[in-house]
Design an enzyme around this catalytic site. Structure first.
Site: not given
Length: 508
Positions: A211, A213, A218, A233, A300, A371, A377
């Site tokens: 998808e 970026k 955020r 974020r 998303f 993680r 990205k």
């Protein structure tokens, strides 16, 4: 009751070693000796570098100026310090400044020289003992005997490290299981790791979704009926600053939802406006500014929908729920594309003015932080989010302004940022003026040529790669680094690690 001096001693022990295992052992040993939830929470907050009261209302200059004669013997307990900071933070109204000064003065007078140094560093944000979140979470798991994954999941859902630690140490896995997704309480966001190339990311994560970026900010949105709350974020609430986003979410065909996404301002031609323009809206409630610069959301991920928590479901299930919940507000992307299809999508994203693409494992659950590599990205230019450690005074045309930046990568084991280079490239006259005005507010000290900063400001740097270097302590240096923008939406804990920088050596 734990003596405050014991916390100070462990802080020094942790700060004096590069070994992550040694840090975890020292912290876990201390945590096991804490008595009760309040003491545990205070110890964790102190060692993580932020009092649980948050900002206490006393400025940097006030705290630095506190210099009473140190106490000869250590008598303060953890509870004494925690209560004093609560008194300072709670002071309000007429005479509050005097009340704060009196309480802080008495606290510092009762502290030994070592305790004073620790308090000063804690209250000015300069504490660098190495007990950052990742290390502390490992220590909580060790001290409580709970698997680390359970501790991290509870922290993701609560957003509060001290409360997570207190629950683990008092009730183990059962107490941590009580932490659930709660409408109105933001969840720590899942982050992406850099991907080496599009083809490698698609191959490694198949089946996957690819998808756009976007070069936006955020957001996390919580909806319960007409009650909508929007968070950044860093989990800061900005609902009052973004009424157009609230109206969009109120109109979605669902009763309740927790949505993860991006928001950005677009030009009349539909291209993204500069990131700084989008961020400028997050502190604004002025109607004229809202009308002049409307934000559009692109979602998303879906962590909750109409009574069902989806955070532990695979991305394919969350994506299906997302499409039901937000319709046309889904971020552009393709499900399990071929490499050729993914390349075409990337070209379309770049042509539309966006940064590149995200590649995500469709079988992955939602997890806070970097993680593994379930989300990657992929951008045409290497970029890193680094911490500004200092800036040198300019020469020639830049005389009188702060110019050449000292850049540091995050130490994943909790130490201070590791310097990886300098740059003055990419700095516009506007950024130079801003730096010269802003940086002294974050100053720790200076010499003839350089103003050194507390590690608080994050900057996004474009670079051509990395190279081995003996000049910097991390053994690596940036190649052709240039400033793209500052990231007020990110904290130093969000900066890229020295391991990420070193990984660029193998991509040359």
């Amino acid at each position: 009751m734990l003596k405050f001096a014991e916390v100070v001693a462990v802080s020094a022990e942790v700060g004096g070693t590069r070994s992550r295992l040694a840090k975890v052992d020292a912290l876990a040993t201390l945590l096991r000796r804490a008595e009760g939830a309040a003491e545990t929470e205070a110890v964790v907050a102190f060692l993580a570098g932020a009092p649980r009261q948050g900002r206490i209302g006393a400025g940097w200059r006030t705290i630095v100026a506190l210099a009473p004669e140190p106490a000869a013997a250590a008598t303060l307990t953890v509870g004494d310090v925690d209560r004093a900071l609560a008194d300072v933070a709670g002071a309000a109204g007429k005479g509050s400044a005097g009340r704060r000064a009196s309480v802080l003065g008495a606290l510092f007078a009762a502290a030994t020289a070592d305790e004073q140094r620790f308090l000063r560093a804690l209250l000015t944000g300069e504490l660098r003992q190495g007990a950052l979140e990742g290390v502390m979470l490992d220590a909580v798991a060790r001290a409580s005997g709970v698997p680390g994954e359970g501790v991290r999941r509870a922290f993701m859902l609560s957003g509060r490290l001290p409360a997570t630690a207190a629950a683990a140490l008092s009730g183990g896995a059962d107490a941590l299981a009580v932490f659930r997704l709660e409408l109105g309480r933001p969840v720590r966001p899942m982050l992406a790791a850099p991907g080496a190339s599009l083809a490698e990311a698609v191959a490694a994560l198949r089946p996957c979704v690819v998808e756009y970026k976007m070069d936006g900010a955020r957001i996390q949105v919580h909806k319960r009926g007409d009650d909508v709350r929007v968070f950044t974020r860093t989990l800061r609430e900005i609902t009052g600053s973004v009424p157009e986003l609230v109206e969009v979410v109120r109109g979605l065909p669902c009763r309740s939802a927790v949505l993860d996404g991006e928001t950005l301002a677009l030009t009349d031609e539909g291209r993204p406006r500069p990131f700084q323009e989008t961020m400028s809206r997050f502190g604004s409630t002025v109607e004229e500014q809202v009308k002049a610069l409307l934000l559009r959301p692109y979602f998303f991920d879906c962590l909750h929908l109409d009574g069902d928590d989806l955070i532990d479901e695979p991305l394919r299930a969350r994506a299906a729920a997302l499409r039901r919940a937000v319709g046309d507000h889904v971020i552009p992307g393709l499900v399990d594309p071929t490499v050729a299809e993914a390349e075409n999508l990337t070209a379309a994203a770049l042509a539309a003015g966006h940064e590149g693409v995200m590649v995500k494992d469709l079988d992955s659950p939602y997890q806070a932080g970097r993680r593994g590599k379930a989300w990657q990205k992929v951008k045409p230019v290497h970029t890193l989010d680094l911490v500004v450690l200092g800036a040198e005074w300019g020469h020639g045309r830049r005389t009188g302004v702060l110019s050449n930046l000292h850049l540091g990568a995050r130490d994943p084991d909790g130490g201070p940022p590791v310097m990886v280079g300098k740059t003055f490239k990419g700095l516009t006259d506007t950024l130079l003026r801003w730096q010269t005005e802003e940086f002294p507010k974050h100053e720790s000290h200076r010499d003839t040529w350089t103003v050194y900063l507390r590690p608080e400001i994050v900057v996004e740097i474009a670079l051509d790669g990395a190279q081995v270097s003996t000049r910097y302590p991390g053994g690596v240096a940036l190649r052709f680094a240039r400033v793209l923008r500052y990231r007020p939406d990110k904290s130093p804990a969000d900066a890229d690690t020295i391991d990420t920088v070193r990984a660029l050596l193998s991509s040359r």
